[in-house]
Design a protein around this motif. Sequence first.
Motif, short mmCIF file in Angstrom:
data_model
loop_
_atom_site.label_atom_id
_atom_site.label_comp_id
_atom_site.label_asym_id
_atom_site.label_seq_id
_atom_site.Cartn_x
_atom_site.Cartn_y
_atom_site.Cartn_z
N UNK A 184 7.23 58.11 74.68
CA UNK A 184 6.98 59.53 74.98
C UNK A 184 8.23 60.21 75.54
N UNK A 185 9.13 59.43 76.15
CA UNK A 185 10.36 59.99 76.71
C UNK A 185 11.20 60.66 75.62
N UNK A 186 11.47 59.94 74.56
CA UNK A 186 12.26 60.50 73.46
C UNK A 186 11.55 61.65 72.77
N UNK A 187 10.23 61.55 72.66
CA UNK A 187 9.45 62.58 71.99
C UNK A 187 9.46 63.89 72.79
N UNK A 188 9.30 63.78 74.11
CA UNK A 188 9.28 65.00 74.93
C UNK A 188 10.67 65.64 74.97
N UNK A 189 11.72 64.84 74.95
CA UNK A 189 13.06 65.44 74.90
C UNK A 189 13.23 66.26 73.62
N UNK B 117 13.88 70.30 73.47
CA UNK B 117 15.03 70.81 72.72
C UNK B 117 14.56 71.84 71.68
N UNK B 118 13.50 71.51 70.98
CA UNK B 118 12.98 72.40 69.95
C UNK B 118 12.44 73.71 70.53
N UNK B 119 11.69 73.61 71.63
CA UNK B 119 11.13 74.82 72.26
C UNK B 119 12.25 75.74 72.74
N UNK B 120 13.32 75.15 73.31
CA UNK B 120 14.45 75.97 73.75
C UNK B 120 15.02 76.75 72.57
N UNK B 121 15.23 76.04 71.46
CA UNK B 121 15.82 76.69 70.28
C UNK B 121 14.92 77.77 69.71
N UNK B 122 13.64 77.44 69.54
CA UNK B 122 12.68 78.40 68.97
C UNK B 122 12.56 79.66 69.81
N UNK C 24 1.71 63.84 72.56
CA UNK C 24 3.11 64.30 72.60
C UNK C 24 3.16 65.81 72.88
N UNK C 25 2.42 66.57 72.10
CA UNK C 25 2.50 68.04 72.25
C UNK C 25 2.00 68.50 73.62
N UNK C 26 0.80 68.08 74.05
CA UNK C 26 0.39 68.52 75.39
C UNK C 26 1.35 68.07 76.50
N UNK C 27 1.90 66.89 76.37
CA UNK C 27 2.84 66.42 77.39
C UNK C 27 4.11 67.28 77.37
N UNK C 28 4.61 67.59 76.19
CA UNK C 28 5.76 68.49 76.09
C UNK C 28 5.44 69.88 76.62
#
Length: 317
Positions: free
Chosen positions: A70-75, A79-84, A288-292
Amino acid sequence: PEAEWFEEYHDYDAIVGWYSKLANDYPNLVTFYKSIGESLEGRDMPAVHIGTNSKYTVYFQCQIHAREWISGAVCMYIANRLCESYGKIEQVTNLLNAVEFVFVPLVNPDGYEYTWNGDRLWRKNRRVNPGSSCDGVDLNRNYDDHWGGEGSSSNPCSETYHGTSAASEPETQYTQNYFKAQKSIVAAIDWHSFSQLILRPYGWTKADCPDEQRLSDVGQKMSDAAKAIHGKEYDSIKSIDLYATTGSASDWFYSDNANEDHDFRAAGYTIELRDTGRYGFLLPPEEIIPCGEEMFPAVLYLAESIELKESFTERLG
Ligand code: 0X9
Ligand code: ZN
């Protein structure tokens, strides 16, 4: 990315490719560096910078422990949310004009690969330890801060084996060197799982660090921000109140060794992501998504609190 990307975990090659594509999709915002150095088995350790030539840096490293997927997935999610959000959501636009995010998404590439093709519950790197039948060094006991003390082991068969010397492992050396090469790192997170904890210095001593008040306030605010999304509790505590560790990455982030050229110490946190033990390291990909989602506002809060950096204790003051 495709909508389904965050509905599954992905292997080493797929993650590297994904970050490379992110940089292609957002050429004005993202820079992909193929490698800060090679792992023991010769895999690249990429770095990804997200921002617009800012004065301050927030540093994230992910997947230091191989099995904590989950560590790599949340990173990637962050990263994606910042860009979007850049250019669309004012809060993020302003933030990325003031702060650069530096990600080292795969600190332990060999161990990660091994969790896909060997042992799903592998933790350490893949060092072949001379004179022992047990492999691996715990990279989170190998950093150059109070190395070799309490909460680490000299036994190569231990899950917390500290290696033969401080920063004996290439993965430790390259992340330390890359961290030190960045300008004005004000906050850093080493991402782990599981237990839902926001851990601040120190891990090596019960003593308060000079920034205890500030780091505990920011930690609690990150916890509040996370809870507001899906109601999950993240306790904000000192690392040593979980258990003692020495040679850990987040203590090193905050140490004199890491901040020689900075006016201020980096606020070094370890975040333990979901869950609290039901699935543990085998967290279902549906989380993954809720944790992110719950970590994103916490990370924004941390990065924005940098404006208050003057309240940090001066490193040599
Ligand atoms: O033991 C660790 O390295 C971390 N927990 S994990 O279950 N992900 O392995 C906790 C480290 C916390 N302590 C410090 N950062 N000092
Ligand atoms: Zn871990």
